[in-house]
Design a protein around this motif. Structure first.
Motif, PDB file in Angstrom:
ATOM      1  N   VAL A 104      -1.855   2.688   6.036  1.00 38.25           N
ATOM      2  CA  VAL A 104      -2.885   1.995   5.267  1.00 38.25           C
ATOM      3  C   VAL A 104      -2.482   0.525   5.092  1.00 38.25           C
ATOM      4  N   TYR A 105      -3.454  -0.276   4.626  1.00 36.19           N
ATOM      5  CA  TYR A 105      -3.204  -1.652   4.211  1.00 36.19           C
ATOM      6  C   TYR A 105      -3.437  -1.711   2.707  1.00 36.19           C
ATOM      7  N   PRO A 106      -2.386  -1.806   1.890  1.00 33.70           N
ATOM      8  CA  PRO A 106      -2.546  -1.738   0.435  1.00 33.70           C
ATOM      9  C   PRO A 106      -3.491  -2.771  -0.156  1.00 33.70           C
ATOM     10  N   SER A 107      -3.568  -3.969   0.450  1.00 34.47           N
ATOM     11  CA  SER A 107      -4.386  -5.027  -0.132  1.00 34.47           C
ATOM     12  C   SER A 107      -5.810  -5.044   0.403  1.00 34.47           C
ATOM     13  N   ALA A 108      -6.136  -4.168   1.341  1.00 29.51           N
ATOM     14  CA  ALA A 108      -7.444  -4.202   1.988  1.00 29.51           C
ATOM     15  C   ALA A 108      -8.502  -3.441   1.189  1.00 29.51           C
ATOM     16  N   PRO A 109      -9.768  -3.815   1.346  1.00 34.97           N
ATOM     17  CA  PRO A 109     -10.845  -3.091   0.666  1.00 34.97           C
ATOM     18  C   PRO A 109     -10.871  -1.608   1.016  1.00 34.97           C
ATOM     19  N   SER A 110     -10.379  -1.248   2.192  1.00 35.63           N
ATOM     20  CA  SER A 110     -10.415   0.149   2.625  1.00 35.63           C
ATOM     21  C   SER A 110      -9.577   1.060   1.747  1.00 35.63           C
ATOM     22  N   MET A 111      -8.667   0.495   0.946  1.00 32.43           N
ATOM     23  CA  MET A 111      -7.827   1.309   0.061  1.00 32.43           C
ATOM     24  C   MET A 111      -8.535   1.661  -1.246  1.00 32.43           C
ATOM     25  N   ARG A 112      -9.390   0.781  -1.712  1.00 29.35           N
ATOM     26  CA  ARG A 112      -9.827   0.880  -3.101  1.00 29.35           C
ATOM     27  C   ARG A 112     -10.712   2.090  -3.411  1.00 29.35           C
ATOM     28  N   GLN A 113     -11.716   2.322  -2.578  1.00 27.18           N
ATOM     29  CA  GLN A 113     -12.616   3.421  -2.897  1.00 27.18           C
ATOM     30  C   GLN A 113     -11.940   4.782  -2.834  1.00 27.18           C
ATOM     31  N   PRO A 114     -11.158   5.073  -1.776  1.00 33.36           N
ATOM     32  CA  PRO A 114     -10.444   6.365  -1.773  1.00 33.36           C
ATOM     33  C   PRO A 114      -9.496   6.520  -2.957  1.00 33.36           C
ATOM     34  N   VAL A 115      -8.864   5.403  -3.363  1.00 35.04           N
ATOM     35  CA  VAL A 115      -7.976   5.448  -4.525  1.00 35.04           C
ATOM     36  C   VAL A 115      -8.782   5.763  -5.785  1.00 35.04           C
ATOM     37  N   LYS A 116      -9.927   5.094  -5.950  1.00 33.54           N
ATOM     38  CA  LYS A 116     -10.779   5.351  -7.116  1.00 33.54           C
ATOM     39  C   LYS A 116     -11.273   6.788  -7.137  1.00 33.54           C
ATOM     40  N   ASP A 117     -11.524   7.336  -5.950  1.00 33.68           N
ATOM     41  CA  ASP A 117     -12.033   8.703  -5.851  1.00 33.68           C
ATOM     42  C   ASP A 117     -10.932   9.759  -5.963  1.00 33.68           C
ATOM     43  N   GLY A 118      -9.673   9.299  -6.017  1.00 29.84           N
ATOM     44  CA  GLY A 118      -8.574  10.220  -6.246  1.00 29.84           C
ATOM     45  C   GLY A 118      -8.091  10.989  -5.041  1.00 29.84           C
ATOM     46  N   TYR A 119      -8.214  10.402  -3.841  1.00 28.24           N
ATOM     47  CA  TYR A 119      -7.828  11.122  -2.628  1.00 28.24           C
ATOM     48  C   TYR A 119      -6.422  10.820  -2.143  1.00 28.24           C
ATOM     49  N   TYR A 120      -5.792   9.751  -2.666  1.00 27.48           N
ATOM     50  CA  TYR A 120      -4.435   9.409  -2.261  1.00 27.48           C
ATOM     51  C   TYR A 120      -3.462   9.791  -3.371  1.00 27.48           C
ATOM     52  N   ALA A 121      -2.302  10.260  -2.997  1.00 30.41           N
ATOM     53  CA  ALA A 121      -1.278  10.622  -3.988  1.00 30.41           C
ATOM     54  C   ALA A 121      -0.766   9.364  -4.691  1.00 30.41           C
ATOM     55  N   ASP A 122      -0.666   9.439  -5.998  1.00 30.89           N
ATOM     56  CA  ASP A 122      -0.100   8.348  -6.791  1.00 30.89           C
ATOM     57  C   ASP A 122       1.424   8.445  -6.721  1.00 30.89           C
ATOM     58  N   LEU A 123       2.044   7.458  -6.104  1.00 28.20           N
ATOM     59  CA  LEU A 123       3.494   7.473  -5.896  1.00 28.20           C
ATOM     60  C   LEU A 123       4.239   6.581  -6.887  1.00 28.20           C
ATOM     61  N   THR A 124       3.516   6.024  -7.831  1.00 26.31           N
ATOM     62  CA  THR A 124       4.102   5.079  -8.783  1.00 26.31           C
ATOM     63  C   THR A 124       5.317   5.688  -9.488  1.00 26.31           C
ATOM     64  N   GLY A 125       6.408   4.941  -9.486  1.00 26.25           N
ATOM     65  CA  GLY A 125       7.603   5.375 -10.201  1.00 26.25           C
ATOM     66  C   GLY A 125       8.464   6.377  -9.466  1.00 26.25           C
ATOM     67  N   ASP A 126       8.126   6.701  -8.209  1.00 29.12           N
ATOM     68  CA  ASP A 126       8.949   7.641  -7.436  1.00 29.12           C
ATOM     69  C   ASP A 126      10.220   6.929  -6.984  1.00 29.12           C
ATOM     70  N   LYS A 127      11.293   7.150  -7.702  1.00 33.84           N
ATOM     71  CA  LYS A 127      12.537   6.426  -7.454  1.00 33.84           C
ATOM     72  C   LYS A 127      13.133   6.738  -6.078  1.00 33.84           C
ATOM     73  N   THR A 128      12.910   7.936  -5.596  1.00 32.42           N
ATOM     74  CA  THR A 128      13.459   8.309  -4.296  1.00 32.42           C
ATOM     75  C   THR A 128      12.766   7.549  -3.176  1.00 32.42           C
ATOM     76  N   LEU A 129      11.444   7.523  -3.199  1.00 28.79           N
ATOM     77  CA  LEU A 129      10.680   6.872  -2.131  1.00 28.79           C
ATOM     78  C   LEU A 129      10.899   5.367  -2.099  1.00 28.79           C
ATOM     79  N   PHE A 130      11.021   4.748  -3.273  1.00 36.71           N
ATOM     80  CA  PHE A 130      11.072   3.290  -3.342  1.00 36.71           C
ATOM     81  C   PHE A 130      12.489   2.740  -3.553  1.00 36.71           C
ATOM     82  N   SER A 131      13.488   3.609  -3.547  1.00 31.25           N
ATOM     83  CA  SER A 131      14.841   3.179  -3.895  1.00 31.25           C
ATOM     84  C   SER A 131      15.392   2.127  -2.952  1.00 31.25           C
TER      85      SER A 131
END
Length: 425
Positions: A104-131
């Motif tokens: 995906v492109y995080p800053s692109a318009p293509s991200m926003r609607q699926p995110v609003k609709d709840g189709y992508y996993a929220d990874l915020t705060g996942d210390k393992t993935l972002f470490s």
């Protein structure tokens, strides 16, 4: 709103943005659909599909996957890079057939609607993935203030230039916009073409002009958001008018047939030594080198009016997301974590030329090293079009193309008012 209506809207939205995203890659491969391409468990092994919009890096991705498989023999991953991948992704989500992993492109318009609709996993705060991700780029890759993707590499814009031609004419890399014009004058006086412009393609015009807007106008994205939401007008904005004049001024140093020249023509002509400079995505440098491996090219940032204000237009170009309720999210996360190791990220950066945002990776790719130095030191910005809808992007590109073709700046500014003002709804 009923769920099936939202799904259909997501699919239609994805179909539109598939042709409008600011992306720096070509798409290839056969389109697959339905359950044949979905994640499956067979024989004690888990098979994951990685749906990618970056067919140009598939070979390198497969090398990463092969290394991953050595340590995880029960997890198989297959890259699928179909044409119009974002359209395919939207349709797959709409049909409840989301792939296990997708780019995906995080800053692109293509991200926003699926995110609003709840189709992508929220990874915020996942210390393992972002470490192992550089912390500033964890924030840079947020969508609607949360992380729905893990960023791996950046891609952006710069001036690809013929190093030997610069040396022949005694030119140094311009540090300011005035110096860039002075260099163009010297190149033109020597009977050579200073710039090559692919102005046959309004999508490219949109990308580069949006980059100029972001460089020259502080908080350009906020300006356009205000116009889109009816808070201010753009028709009389002097900063935007100045950028429009810059677009015209630069074309004085371009090839003869501006509107008849496509991107492929520019790559071919740069490779043949017919032009000194080409401002576009850094991903074009490998294409030029492939056309002529002996050509000595490099890239410098498009300079601002003042040297200290020069930054590079960048976006997260390589990032992976997973579906909210994917049945193999644990296995997918294992791969995402593995891809973020310094060793794998170094290989990816070295082979693709993308600028890694993983800690410990060195920017070894010669042509992109200067851009990497700027971006990784925080001297970067997003182009002004990152939040525009696909229709706005297209209309802006077409309007700017008409300006280049002989239109007036006054008429252009009126068109921008029509395109953006009070279109928030």
């Amino acid at each position: 709103m009923k769920k099936h209506q939202t799904l259909k809207q997501t699919a239609l939205f994805g179909a539109a943005v598939a042709l409008a995203v600011t992306a720096g890659c070509s798409n290839g491969g056969e389109e697959v659909s339905g359950k044949e391409a979905s994640t499956a468990n067979t024989g004690g092994k888990v098979k994951l599909e990685l749906l990618s919009n970056k067919s140009d890096v598939t070979e390198t991705l497969n090398k990463v996957i092969a290394k991953f498989h050595e340590n995880n023999p029960n997890i198989e991953i297959e890259v699928n890079a179909p044409p119009n991948m974002l359209k395919v992704l939207a349709m797959r989500i709409a049909n409840n057939d989301a792939p296990a992993l997708f780019t995906v492109y995080p800053s692109a318009p293509s991200m926003r609607q699926p995110v609003k609709d709840g189709y992508y996993a929220d990874l915020t705060g996942d210390k393992t993935l972002f470490s192992n991700v550089i912390p500033s780029f964890v924030d840079f890759s947020k969508t609607l203030d949360k992380n729905y993707t893990v960023p791996y590499a950046l891609e952006g814009y710069g001036v690809t230039y013929n190093v030997d031609m610069f040396k022949e004419l005694g030119l140094s890399i311009p540090q300011t916009y005035a110096e860039l014009i002075q260099a163009a004058e010297k190149i033109k006086a020597a009977g050579k073409t200073p710039f090559l412009f692919p102005d046959k393609e309004y999508s490219v015009i949109r990308q580069t002009t949006a980059a100029f807007l972001g460089l020259d106008i502080p908080n350009a994205s906020q300006l356009f958001d205000d116009v889109i939401n009816g808070k201010q007008h753009i028709a009389d904005n002097q900063e935007v008018r100045k950028v429009a004049q810059k677009v015209l001024d630069l074309r004085k140093y371009g090839q003869k047939d501006l509107l008849g020249t496509a991107q492929d023509n520019v790559i071919r002509d740069m490779a043949a030594g017919k032009g000194a400079m080409f401002f576009h995505g850094m991903w074009q440098a490998p294409a030029i080198k492939k056309a002529n491996p002996n050509l000595n090219i490099d890239i410098f940032p498009f300079p601002a009016d003042k040297a200290e204000d020069t930054k590079v237009a960048m976006q997260v170009g390589t990032a992976l997301s997973i579906p909210k309720d994917g049945k193999n999210n644990n296995e997918a996360k294992k791969f995402m974590e593995f891809f973020a190791t310094t060793e794998m990220a170094q290989m990816y950066a070295d082979e693709t030329g993308n600028i890694s945002v993983i800690q410990g990776v060195k920017p070894n790719y010669k042509e992109n090293k200067t851009l990497a130095d700027y971006a990784l030191s925080g001297k970067l910005y997003r182009a002004a079009d990152s939040t525009w809808t696909p229709a706005m992007q297209d209309d802006f590109g077409k309007a700017t193309q008409e300006l280049i073709g002989g239109g007036t700046i006054d008429a252009y500014m009126k068109k921008l008012e029509d395109i953006f003002y009070n279109k928030g709804n």
